[in-house]
Write a protein that holds these residues in place. Structure first.
Motif, PDB file in Angstrom:
ATOM      1  N   GLY A   1      45.203  34.798  42.347  1.00  0.00           N
ATOM      2  CA  GLY A   1      44.129  34.103  42.229  1.00  0.00           C
ATOM      3  C   GLY A   1      43.123  33.067  43.894  1.00  0.00           C
ATOM      4  N   VAL A   2      44.564  33.701  44.368  1.00  0.00           N
ATOM      5  CA  VAL A   2      44.486  33.096  45.452  1.00  0.00           C
ATOM      6  C   VAL A   2      44.121  33.867  46.435  1.00  0.00           C
ATOM      7  CG1 VAL A   2      46.699  33.216  47.474  1.00  0.00           C
ATOM      8  CG2 VAL A   2      47.243  31.787  45.523  1.00  0.00           C
ATOM      9  N   ILE A   3      44.194  35.423  46.287  1.00  0.00           N
ATOM     10  CA  ILE A   3      43.139  36.381  47.108  1.00  0.00           C
ATOM     11  C   ILE A   3      41.410  35.732  46.623  1.00  0.00           C
ATOM     12  CG2 ILE A   3      42.359  38.663  46.922  1.00  0.00           C
ATOM     13  CD1 ILE A   3      45.350  39.563  46.611  1.00  0.00           C
ATOM     14  N   ILE A   4      41.318  35.799  45.406  1.00  0.00           N
ATOM     15  CA  ILE A   4      39.905  35.564  45.707  1.00  0.00           C
ATOM     16  C   ILE A   4      39.497  34.268  46.013  1.00  0.00           C
ATOM     17  CG2 ILE A   4      38.388  35.111  43.643  1.00  0.00           C
ATOM     18  CD1 ILE A   4      39.617  36.540  41.112  1.00  0.00           C
ATOM     19  N   TRP A   5      40.450  33.685  45.888  1.00  0.00           N
ATOM     20  CA  TRP A   5      40.260  31.970  46.575  1.00  0.00           C
ATOM     21  C   TRP A   5      39.906  32.581  48.333  1.00  0.00           C
ATOM     22  CZ3 TRP A   5      43.151  28.321  49.709  1.00  0.00           C
ATOM     23  CH2 TRP A   5      43.063  28.042  50.061  1.00  0.00           C
ATOM     24  N   ARG A   6      40.942  32.641  48.559  1.00  0.00           N
ATOM     25  CA  ARG A   6      40.885  33.600  50.384  1.00  0.00           C
ATOM     26  C   ARG A   6      38.773  34.311  50.281  1.00  0.00           C
ATOM     27  NH1 ARG A   6      41.681  30.754  54.120  1.00  0.00           N
ATOM     28  NH2 ARG A   6      42.162  32.663  55.359  1.00  0.00           N
ATOM     29  N   TYR A   7      38.380  34.857  49.336  1.00  0.00           N
ATOM     30  CA  TYR A   7      37.305  35.826  49.632  1.00  0.00           C
ATOM     31  C   TYR A   7      36.751  34.254  49.125  1.00  0.00           C
ATOM     32  CZ  TYR A   7      39.250  40.306  49.795  1.00  0.00           C
ATOM     33  OH  TYR A   7      39.375  41.688  49.618  1.00  0.00           O
ATOM     34  N   ALA A   8      36.429  33.542  48.468  1.00  0.00           N
ATOM     35  CA  ALA A   8      35.446  32.896  47.970  1.00  0.00           C
ATOM     36  C   ALA A   8      35.070  31.942  49.180  1.00  0.00           C
ATOM     37  CB  ALA A   8      35.611  31.859  47.029  1.00  0.00           C
ATOM     38  N   GLN A   9      36.331  31.481  50.525  1.00  0.00           N
ATOM     39  CA  GLN A   9      36.412  30.978  51.465  1.00  0.00           C
ATOM     40  C   GLN A   9      35.488  31.422  52.750  1.00  0.00           C
ATOM     41  OE1 GLN A   9      40.322  29.433  52.098  1.00  0.00           O
ATOM     42  NE2 GLN A   9      40.007  27.429  51.720  1.00  0.00           N
ATOM     43  N   ILE A  10      36.223  32.801  52.500  1.00  0.00           N
ATOM     44  CA  ILE A  10      34.949  33.961  52.972  1.00  0.00           C
ATOM     45  C   ILE A  10      33.946  33.652  53.336  1.00  0.00           C
ATOM     46  CG2 ILE A  10      35.211  36.339  54.239  1.00  0.00           C
ATOM     47  CD1 ILE A  10      38.336  36.328  54.019  1.00  0.00           C
ATOM     48  N   TYR A  11      33.207  33.989  51.721  1.00  0.00           N
ATOM     49  CA  TYR A  11      32.083  33.943  51.722  1.00  0.00           C
ATOM     50  C   TYR A  11      31.035  32.557  51.808  1.00  0.00           C
ATOM     51  CZ  TYR A  11      27.426  34.415  48.582  1.00  0.00           C
ATOM     52  OH  TYR A  11      26.769  33.991  49.084  1.00  0.00           O
ATOM     53  N   GLU A  12      31.705  31.440  51.971  1.00  0.00           N
ATOM     54  CA  GLU A  12      30.953  30.532  52.225  1.00  0.00           C
ATOM     55  C   GLU A  12      31.041  29.975  54.165  1.00  0.00           C
ATOM     56  OE1 GLU A  12      32.361  25.216  51.968  1.00  0.00           O
ATOM     57  OE2 GLU A  12      33.376  27.049  50.579  1.00  0.00           O
ATOM     58  N   LEU A  13      32.281  30.206  54.377  1.00  0.00           N
ATOM     59  CA  LEU A  13      31.926  30.321  56.199  1.00  0.00           C
ATOM     60  C   LEU A  13      31.282  32.090  56.864  1.00  0.00           C
ATOM     61  CD1 LEU A  13      35.301  30.344  56.486  1.00  0.00           C
ATOM     62  CD2 LEU A  13      34.228  28.776  57.321  1.00  0.00           C
ATOM     63  N   ASN A  14      30.858  32.347  56.177  1.00  0.00           N
ATOM     64  CA  ASN A  14      29.520  33.123  56.320  1.00  0.00           C
ATOM     65  C   ASN A  14      28.321  32.546  55.824  1.00  0.00           C
ATOM     66  OD1 ASN A  14      31.337  35.238  57.175  1.00  0.00           O
ATOM     67  ND2 ASN A  14      31.523  36.628  55.599  1.00  0.00           N
ATOM     68  N   THR A  15      28.688  32.212  54.448  1.00  0.00           N
ATOM     69  CA  THR A  15      27.176  31.617  54.602  1.00  0.00           C
ATOM     70  C   THR A  15      26.344  30.654  55.605  1.00  0.00           C
ATOM     71  OG1 THR A  15      28.383  30.378  52.401  1.00  0.00           O
ATOM     72  CG2 THR A  15      26.994  32.404  52.055  1.00  0.00           C
ATOM     73  N   ARG A  16      27.915  29.376  55.645  1.00  0.00           N
ATOM     74  CA  ARG A  16      27.767  29.047  56.510  1.00  0.00           C
ATOM     75  C   ARG A  16      27.016  29.218  57.910  1.00  0.00           C
ATOM     76  NH1 ARG A  16      33.098  24.616  55.866  1.00  0.00           N
ATOM     77  NH2 ARG A  16      31.929  23.559  53.514  1.00  0.00           N
ATOM     78  N   MET A  17      28.042  30.370  59.203  1.00  0.00           N
ATOM     79  CA  MET A  17      27.410  30.984  59.491  1.00  0.00           C
ATOM     80  C   MET A  17      25.973  31.095  59.574  1.00  0.00           C
ATOM     81  SD  MET A  17      30.468  33.305  61.704  1.00  0.00           S
ATOM     82  CE  MET A  17      30.199  34.767  61.070  1.00  0.00           C
TER      83      MET A  17
END
Length: 136
Positions: free
Chosen positions: A57-73
């Motif tokens: 769950g933590v790994i999936i949550w971190r990947y979701a955060q990374i994806y969100e930051l990439n889209t913002r960038m």
């Protein structure tokens, strides 16, 4: 049929003896009872599964955060490109408005004349310059 295979139809067929069937006997089934897993071992397995689920769950949550930051960038980078284009257009417009020839033409259109034509001398003295005050 064996006579036909051998090629002589006159041979008498021998009856095939079937083996005698034994009367059904009762079979004894041996039932082996397994011992159940001890409670401590069950708890250990449960704890292991819970830890694995939490880590996943933590790994999936971190990947979701990374994806969100990439889209913002990507959105911010596209906004930067748009702003840079607009900035370049505005710089061109500034240089166009600061052209001395254009300024002279616009001043003449408004009825202003250059100082050289009026033979006027203008002197500007800043208020806070002590050297300029002493010279006067």
């Amino acid at each position: 049929m064996s006579a036909y295979i051998n090629g002589n139809l006159a041979i008498e067929q021998k009856p095939v003896k079937k083996p005698k069937q034994k009367p059904p006997q009762e079979k004894k089934k041996i039932v082996v009872k397994r011992k159940s897993i001890p409670v401590q071992e069950k708890l250990l397995y449960l704890f292991t599964v819970i830890v694995c689920v939490m880590v996943a769950g933590v790994i999936i949550w971190r990947y979701a955060q990374i994806y969100e930051l990439n889209t913002r960038m990507q959105k911010i980078e596209s906004q930067i490109k748009v702003l840079q284009l607009e900035n370049n257009k505005l710089k061109l417009e500034i240089t166009k408005y600061q052209d001395p020839k254009r300024l002279l033409d616009q001043a003449k259109a408004m009825g202003l004349v250059p100082n050289e034509e009026l033979n006027q001398i203008t002197k500007t003295v800043p208020n806070n310059d002590p050297l300029a005050m002493k010279k006067e």
